[in-house]
Design an enzyme around this catalytic site. Sequence first.
Site, PDB file in Angstrom:
ATOM      1  N   ASP A  68       0.859  -1.182   0.000  1.00 32.51           N
ATOM      2  CA  ASP A  68       0.000   0.000   0.000  1.00 32.51           C
ATOM      3  C   ASP A  68       0.895   1.233   0.000  1.00 32.51           C
ATOM      4  OD1 ASP A  68      -2.795   0.889   0.060  1.00 32.51           O
ATOM      5  OD2 ASP A  68      -2.193   1.914   1.886  1.00 32.51           O
ATOM      6  N   HIS A 175      10.273   4.748  -3.337  1.00 29.92           N
ATOM      7  CA  HIS A 175       9.702   4.178  -2.108  1.00 29.92           C
ATOM      8  C   HIS A 175       9.285   2.718  -2.273  1.00 29.92           C
ATOM      9  CE1 HIS A 175       6.941   6.302  -4.646  1.00 29.92           C
ATOM     10  NE2 HIS A 175       5.917   5.616  -4.176  1.00 29.92           N
TER      11      HIS A 175
HETATM   12  O1  LIG Z   1       2.493   9.160  -9.511  1.00 25.95           O
HETATM   13  C1  LIG Z   1       2.772   8.394  -8.605  1.00 25.95           C
HETATM   14  N1  LIG Z   1       4.068   7.960  -8.438  1.00 25.95           N
HETATM   15  C2  LIG Z   1       4.451   7.121  -7.455  1.00 25.95           C
HETATM   16  O2  LIG Z   1       5.634   6.756  -7.340  1.00 25.95           O
HETATM   17  C3  LIG Z   1       3.421   6.648  -6.570  1.00 25.95           C
HETATM   18  N2  LIG Z   1       3.414   5.795  -5.518  1.00 25.95           N
HETATM   19  C4  LIG Z   1       2.164   5.733  -5.072  1.00 25.95           C
HETATM   20  N3  LIG Z   1       1.352   6.505  -5.817  1.00 25.95           N
HETATM   21  C5  LIG Z   1      -0.093   6.710  -5.656  1.00 25.95           C
HETATM   22  O3  LIG Z   1      -0.505   6.202  -4.405  1.00 25.95           O
HETATM   23  C6  LIG Z   1      -1.747   5.506  -4.523  1.00 25.95           C
HETATM   24  C7  LIG Z   1      -1.502   4.039  -4.221  1.00 25.95           C
HETATM   25  O4  LIG Z   1      -2.718   3.407  -3.897  1.00 25.95           O
HETATM   26  P1  LIG Z   1      -2.792   1.864  -3.512  1.00 25.95           P
HETATM   27  O5  LIG Z   1      -1.525   1.427  -2.876  1.00 25.95           O
HETATM   28  O6  LIG Z   1      -4.046   1.627  -2.768  1.00 25.95           O
HETATM   29  O7  LIG Z   1      -2.843   1.164  -4.935  1.00 25.95           O
HETATM   30  P2  LIG Z   1      -4.006   0.517  -5.801  1.00 25.95           P
HETATM   31  O8  LIG Z   1      -5.349   0.639  -5.129  1.00 25.95           O
HETATM   32  O9  LIG Z   1      -3.895   1.071  -7.167  1.00 25.95           O
HETATM   33  O10 LIG Z   1      -3.530  -0.989  -5.901  1.00 25.95           O
HETATM   34  P3  LIG Z   1      -3.860  -2.283  -4.995  1.00 25.95           P
HETATM   35  O11 LIG Z   1      -4.558  -1.811  -3.757  1.00 25.95           O
HETATM   36  O12 LIG Z   1      -4.678  -3.157  -5.854  1.00 25.95           O
HETATM   37  O13 LIG Z   1      -2.529  -2.916  -4.704  1.00 25.95           O
HETATM   38  C8  LIG Z   1      -2.197   5.701  -5.958  1.00 25.95           C
HETATM   39  O14 LIG Z   1      -3.015   6.846  -6.048  1.00 25.95           O
HETATM   40  C9  LIG Z   1      -0.872   5.919  -6.686  1.00 25.95           C
HETATM   41  O15 LIG Z   1      -0.984   6.644  -7.850  1.00 25.95           O
HETATM   42  C10 LIG Z   1       2.099   7.089  -6.769  1.00 25.95           C
HETATM   43  N4  LIG Z   1       1.773   7.940  -7.761  1.00 25.95           N
END
Ligand SMILES: O=c1[nH]c(=O)c2ncn([C@@H]3O[C@H](COP(=O)(O)OP(=O)(O)OP(=O)(O)O)[C@@H](O)[C@H]3O)c2[nH]1
Length: 196
Positions: A68, A175
């Site tokens: 996350d 990160h």
């Molecule tokens: O432009 C970016 N560069 C980066 O380096 C980066 N790292 C994280 N994020 C943002 O942080 C949230 C993660 O959300 P998150 O971890 O819940 O992911 P998700 O819901 O897409 O996937 P998952 O839950 O199925 O694994 C999202 O809005 C991502 O765009 C980034 N955006």
Amino acid sequence: MKLVMATWNKTKLKQMEQAFRQIPLKVTSLAKRIEDIEETALTFKGNALLKVEAATQYYGNDIIIGEDSGLSIDALGGFPGVRTARFSPGNDGDRAQQLVERLSGVPLSKRSAKFTSAVAIAFPDGAHQYSQGVMGGWIAKKAPATISGYGDIFLLSDGKVLSEHDPALISAYDHRQVALFQAKQYILEWLEGKSL
Ligand SMILES: O=c1[nH]c(=O)c2ncn([C@@H]3O[C@H](COP(=O)(O)OP(=O)(O)OP(=O)(O)O)[C@@H](O)[C@H]3O)c2[nH]1
């Protein structure tokens, strides 16, 4: 035994597959088997664990990994943090635009921010491990005319926003890559400990 990626995000899945390519286990994703879960925890680590726990009933004999991540802005008390992907409707570009507007008039010295990535791992013997990576920066005062994601507003100390960098060059400081690298060590050590 397989490595199960508890993610529904295709880009994240590719990054995880790449990060774990040296681990001699087949990689699979649970996306097709279980619907995306609600991320209700108050911390990145808590949400990573929720993703892993969603998979344990189906993949109890495998190693499950959840991640996350999000952006925390100091001037906004750490907001959006765990709500980065969903604090308002629309896409990441719309949300990034809103953050820039909320920081209007705030000088660069007070625009510090960080990306955090937390990884949770569940092993078949019931053990858990956690890792975290952080990348520090600032929310840029000048954003491009069209903002397509948080990378367009996250300024690094060389004066360029994240999206202006070659991902391959920035990867060692990213990160998520940092958290996944530590996770890889935990998995390799666990396999070694079990002589697998
Ligand atoms: O432009 C970016 N560069 C980066 O380096 C980066 N790292 C994280 N994020 C943002 O942080 C949230 C993660 O959300 P998150 O971890 O819940 O992911 P998700 O819901 O897409 O996937 P998952 O839950 O199925 O694994 C999202 O809005 C991502 O765009 C980034 N955006």
